[in-house]
Design an enzyme around this catalytic site. Structure first.
Site, mmCIF file in Angstrom:
data_model
loop_
_atom_site.group_PDB
_atom_site.id
_atom_site.type_symbol
_atom_site.label_atom_id
_atom_site.label_comp_id
_atom_site.label_asym_id
_atom_site.label_seq_id
_atom_site.Cartn_x
_atom_site.Cartn_y
_atom_site.Cartn_z
ATOM 1 N N HIS A 1 1.047 -6.760 3.807
ATOM 2 C CA HIS A 1 0.741 -8.068 4.401
ATOM 3 C C HIS A 1 1.941 -9.009 4.314
ATOM 4 O O HIS A 1 2.684 -8.992 3.326
ATOM 5 C CB HIS A 1 -0.447 -8.715 3.673
ATOM 6 C CG HIS A 1 -1.748 -8.029 3.954
ATOM 7 N ND1 HIS A 1 -2.353 -8.078 5.184
ATOM 8 C CD2 HIS A 1 -2.556 -7.278 3.155
ATOM 9 C CE1 HIS A 1 -3.490 -7.394 5.138
ATOM 10 N NE2 HIS A 1 -3.636 -6.889 3.918
ATOM 11 N N CYS B 1 -1.960 24.441 10.130
ATOM 12 C CA CYS B 1 -2.788 23.387 10.728
ATOM 13 C C CYS B 1 -2.278 23.158 12.150
ATOM 14 O O CYS B 1 -1.166 22.668 12.344
ATOM 15 C CB CYS B 1 -2.680 22.111 9.891
ATOM 16 S SG CYS B 1 -3.392 20.674 10.672
ATOM 17 N N ILE C 1 -7.733 -6.332 -8.703
ATOM 18 C CA ILE C 1 -6.582 -6.196 -7.783
ATOM 19 C C ILE C 1 -7.114 -5.711 -6.428
ATOM 20 O O ILE C 1 -7.028 -4.538 -6.074
ATOM 21 C CB ILE C 1 -5.507 -5.241 -8.361
ATOM 22 C CG1 ILE C 1 -5.143 -5.624 -9.805
ATOM 23 C CG2 ILE C 1 -4.277 -5.241 -7.457
ATOM 24 C CD1 ILE C 1 -4.479 -6.976 -9.968
ATOM 25 N N SER D 1 -6.366 -0.306 4.395
ATOM 26 C CA SER D 1 -5.770 -0.414 5.732
ATOM 27 C C SER D 1 -4.291 -0.038 5.743
ATOM 28 O O SER D 1 -3.704 0.107 6.818
ATOM 29 C CB SER D 1 -5.935 -1.840 6.275
ATOM 30 O OG SER D 1 -7.299 -2.208 6.261
ATOM 31 N N CYS E 1 -8.036 25.046 9.837
ATOM 32 C CA CYS E 1 -7.049 25.333 8.789
ATOM 33 C C CYS E 1 -7.605 25.332 7.370
ATOM 34 O O CYS E 1 -6.946 25.817 6.453
ATOM 35 C CB CYS E 1 -5.883 24.358 8.885
ATOM 36 S SG CYS E 1 -6.347 22.660 8.563
HETATM 37 C C1 LIG Z 1 -11.188 -1.457 2.339
HETATM 38 C C2 LIG Z 1 -9.918 -1.930 1.684
HETATM 39 C C3 LIG Z 1 -8.841 -2.342 2.464
HETATM 40 C C4 LIG Z 1 -7.681 -2.796 1.856
HETATM 41 N N1 LIG Z 1 -6.587 -3.058 2.628
HETATM 42 C C5 LIG Z 1 -5.435 -3.438 2.039
HETATM 43 C C6 LIG Z 1 -4.273 -3.642 2.801
HETATM 44 O O1 LIG Z 1 -4.230 -3.360 3.989
HETATM 45 N N2 LIG Z 1 -3.170 -4.134 2.175
HETATM 46 C C7 LIG Z 1 -3.158 -4.435 0.859
HETATM 47 O O2 LIG Z 1 -2.155 -4.949 0.376
HETATM 48 N N3 LIG Z 1 -4.238 -4.181 0.082
HETATM 49 C C8 LIG Z 1 -5.358 -3.667 0.641
HETATM 50 N N4 LIG Z 1 -6.437 -3.370 -0.123
HETATM 51 C C9 LIG Z 1 -6.351 -3.523 -1.572
HETATM 52 C C10 LIG Z 1 -5.674 -2.323 -2.223
HETATM 53 O O3 LIG Z 1 -6.209 -1.109 -1.736
HETATM 54 C C11 LIG Z 1 -5.916 -2.398 -3.735
HETATM 55 O O4 LIG Z 1 -5.529 -3.674 -4.169
HETATM 56 C C12 LIG Z 1 -5.094 -1.378 -4.500
HETATM 57 O O5 LIG Z 1 -5.268 -0.084 -3.981
HETATM 58 C C13 LIG Z 1 -5.525 -1.409 -5.964
HETATM 59 O O6 LIG Z 1 -4.758 -0.464 -6.643
HETATM 60 P P1 LIG Z 1 -5.034 -0.161 -8.172
HETATM 61 O O7 LIG Z 1 -3.918 0.703 -8.622
HETATM 62 O O8 LIG Z 1 -5.282 -1.431 -8.906
HETATM 63 O O9 LIG Z 1 -6.445 0.587 -8.193
HETATM 64 P P2 LIG Z 1 -6.854 2.070 -7.799
HETATM 65 O O10 LIG Z 1 -6.131 2.582 -6.630
HETATM 66 O O11 LIG Z 1 -8.343 2.077 -7.712
HETATM 67 O O12 LIG Z 1 -6.384 2.935 -9.036
HETATM 68 C C14 LIG Z 1 -7.025 2.901 -10.289
HETATM 69 C C15 LIG Z 1 -6.949 4.299 -10.873
HETATM 70 O O13 LIG Z 1 -7.433 4.274 -12.217
HETATM 71 C C16 LIG Z 1 -8.102 5.487 -12.453
HETATM 72 N N5 LIG Z 1 -8.979 5.288 -13.609
HETATM 73 C C17 LIG Z 1 -10.080 4.493 -13.691
HETATM 74 N N6 LIG Z 1 -10.620 4.577 -14.931
HETATM 75 C C18 LIG Z 1 -9.831 5.434 -15.634
HETATM 76 C C19 LIG Z 1 -9.872 5.921 -16.982
HETATM 77 N N7 LIG Z 1 -10.813 5.551 -17.841
HETATM 78 N N8 LIG Z 1 -8.918 6.819 -17.374
HETATM 79 C C20 LIG Z 1 -7.930 7.217 -16.516
HETATM 80 N N9 LIG Z 1 -7.864 6.783 -15.226
HETATM 81 C C21 LIG Z 1 -8.791 5.889 -14.797
HETATM 82 C C22 LIG Z 1 -8.851 5.752 -11.156
HETATM 83 O O14 LIG Z 1 -9.191 7.129 -11.028
HETATM 84 C C23 LIG Z 1 -7.831 5.299 -10.120
HETATM 85 O O15 LIG Z 1 -7.017 6.370 -9.665
HETATM 86 C C24 LIG Z 1 -7.611 -2.884 0.457
HETATM 87 C C25 LIG Z 1 -8.681 -2.447 -0.320
HETATM 88 C C26 LIG Z 1 -9.808 -1.924 0.280
HETATM 89 C C27 LIG Z 1 -10.904 -1.364 -0.551
#
Ligand SMILES: Cc1cc2nc3c(=O)[nH]c(=O)nc-3n(C[C@H](O)[C@H](O)[C@H](O)COP(=O)(O)OP(=O)(O)OC[C@H]3O[C@@H](n4cnc5c(N)ncnc54)[C@H](O)[C@@H]3O)c2cc1C
Length: 509
Positions: free
Chosen positions: A51, A436, A373, A47, A478
């Site tokens: 927050h 675009c 997370i 989203s 585009c």
């Molecule tokens: C529907 C939805 C709504 C949300 N809304 C909000 C919001 O409004 N506000 C908020 O604070 N949070 C929100 N969140 C939570 C937030 O999106 C996540 O907490 C955050 O994006 C997590 O980030 P991350 O870096 O841990 O994971 P990710 O963004 O998933 O990044 C992990 C990365 O690791 C990489 N990876 C995985 N395995 C490997 C490997 N073996 N080797 C190399 N790379 C690898 C993946 O390709 C990926 O790019 C929401 C989540 C969802 C799904």
């Protein structure tokens, strides 16, 4: 083989924040991302709300890092030169649910949220004229905000690169060995193989790269011919792999964290609907989550969602059931949206581990890991990074203070005055060629994006930076032009240009 002090696995918002925090402190750091671009996991499909912090239960990591992350965002966005919409957030309810709203307010006070107030019907409907008629009260939290999550993530990685860090994309980690004081971290061969594709082949960007560089790809090819995989070494590892967290933990013998996946589907409305709501509108949260919202995006669209459906780790499909759930629930908070204006359906996957984040240091090692997370992870990420880097310092990591270099923001001709744009076109006529039409993006802006520090290689990576294909026509006009620009720039046939990473060709021969 390149050697670093710290390797961060995963280029989502958490990995990007850790990378930025370390490189600004002069630490030699590499970010290893398995996909063709950073910000390709949960970070690209959420989203986008910073927050305020009334939602997490007090004394949890979620509450602590939500509050601190919320405090860090405005200055971080200013430093990165990316926009933040400081619009506040609103939880709405009818008069029967006043007790529920007050519980949330009191939880916010306990967590340390500043400036909240409960708003009564008249003022509420003035603030948000499209609230559902039965809405009587609302909890307004002025510190809530909206960002572009992928742009913030990209900007953090760009900042890391201009401050001396290295990013490897197409580097999917699948083996880690200990070699003396160091970890040897290997990429899965099929992710790094060099092919005649812009996004194929391990792609490295470092401070000294001034042009697109599939550096190391040749080395990789040689290594693969000798049956070796590409590899970097580092003394410290930070696992920020999102859905891949347990797979990485397994490679170093760290514990498996209980994890489940919950999909969130969205409908995106075009910019003609701007103003339908002025800030994120939440219903009262339940055990199932924060519910279906209506909210403005940073770029002026309206977003409806997300659903909460248990799913597989890689399930980002949107189905009829999801669309029905959004339509039936969003009207509990707001008037009926104009569904003729829907331009896109998409979904993101929440990675959930019980009720809290998991952020650990494996004892007697230099291995740190994050898992589960989920929301509010986007908000919490800068604070999680701050904490992790502090913990690494306690574990012996040293910093080399230096003057931090700013990243250059993308040019946005649509926001320029006529006079400034004329001047720019005089210097470079590419800024006068619209590619675009919906988003008014010029060829000059797309070339800037390709030449930016991470050197994006595929259509979606360009979209996340400067928005071609994001508008009303979703690329109808585009897309072919963006393909041509990428094909000309990387000197590859148009049919080898990818949509989003390997094996996502758009054209056939
Ligand atoms: C529907 C939805 C709504 C949300 N809304 C909000 C919001 O409004 N506000 C908020 O604070 N949070 C929100 N969140 C939570 C937030 O999106 C996540 O907490 C955050 O994006 C997590 O980030 P991350 O870096 O841990 O994971 P990710 O963004 O998933 O990044 C992990 C990365 O690791 C990489 N990876 C995985 N395995 C490997 C490997 N073996 N080797 C190399 N790379 C690898 C993946 O390709 C990926 O790019 C929401 C989540 C969802 C799904």
């Amino acid at each position: 083989m390149q050697d670093f002090e710290v390797a961060i696995i995963g280029g989502g918002i958490v990995g990007a924040c850790v990378f930025s925090e370390l490189t600004r402190k002069g630490v030699s750091a590499v970010l290893l991302e398995g996909a063709s671009d950073v910000s390709n996991g949960s970070t690209k499909a959420n989203s986008g709300i910073v927050h305020a912090g009334y939602d997490p239960l007090p004394n949890t990591l979620k509450a602590r890092f939500n509050i601190r992350g919320n405090q860090l965002y405005p200055a971080m966005c200013a430093r990165l030169k990316v926009d933040i919409l400081q619009c506040g957030t609103l939880v709405v309810a009818n008069a029967n649910d006043r007790a529920g709203l007050e519980t949330l307010y009191n939880r916010g006070l306990q967590n340390g949220v500043q400036g909240m107030r409960i708003i009564e019907r008249d003022e509420l409907h003035q603030m948000e004229p499209n609230l559902a008629d039965n809405i009587d009260i609302g909890l307004f939290a002025p510190t809530g905000a909206v960002i572009s999550p992928y742009l913030v993530c990209i900007a953090l990685c760009e900042e890391g690169v201009v401050n001396g860090g290295t990013v490897f994309t197409n580097f999917f980690v699948d083996r880690i060995e200990k070699s003396g004081e160091k970890y040897k971290i290997f990429a899965r061969a099929d992710t790094t193989q060099q092919e005649n594709l812009a996004s194929g082949g391990m792609h490295s960007t470092t401070k000294n790269d001034s042009t697109m560089h599939i550096k190391n790809a040749e080395n990789c090819e040689k290594m693969q011919k000798n049956n070796e995989n590409c590899c970097v070494t580092a003394k410290y590892i930070v696992n920020c792999a999102g859905v891949g967290a347990n797979a990485i933990n397994a490679l170093v013998g760290a514990p498996q964290v209980p994890i489940s996946y919950v999909k969130g589907e969205y409908l995106l409305l075009d910019k003609s609907q701007k103003g339908f709501v002025n800030r994120p509108i939440f219903p009262l949260p339940t055990k199932m989550g924060k519910g279906i919202l209506a909210l403005p995006t940073l770029h002026g669209n309206i977003m409806l969602g997300p659903t909460a459906q248990p799913c597989e780790a890689d399930d980002t499909t949107v189905d009829d059931e999801g669309i029905k759930a959004i339509k039936s629930k969003v009207v509990l908070s707001v008037k009926q949206p104009n569904y003729k204006k829907v331009i896109k359906l998409f979904a993101g996957v929440r990675v959930i581990s019980g009720d809290d984040f998991v952020i650990e240091h494996m004892p007697n090692t230099h291995y740190f890991y994050t898992a589960g997370i989920c929301s509010p992870g986007l908000t919490a990420a800068p604070a999680i990074a701050e904490y992790l880097v502090d913990e690494m310092a306690k574990d012996g990591l040293t910093f080399k203070p230096h003057e931090v270099v700013s990243r250059k923001p993308y040019v946005c001709t649509a926001d320029m005055s006529k006079k400034a744009l004329k001047e720019l076109i005089k210097q470079n006529s590419a800024y006068g060629k619209i590619v675009c039409r919906c988003e008014k993006i010029t060829e000059g802006e797309i070339l800037d994006a390709i030449n930016s520090p991470l050197h994006p290689t595929d259509v979606d990576a360009i979209k996340r930076r400067v928005r071609p294909t994001m508008g009303r026509c979703q690329g109808g006009f585009c897309l072919s032009k963006v393909i041509k620009i990428l094909s000309d720039f990387y000197n590859i046939p148009p049919e080898n240009v990818q949509l989003n990473g390997k094996n996502s060709e758009i054209l056939t021969k």
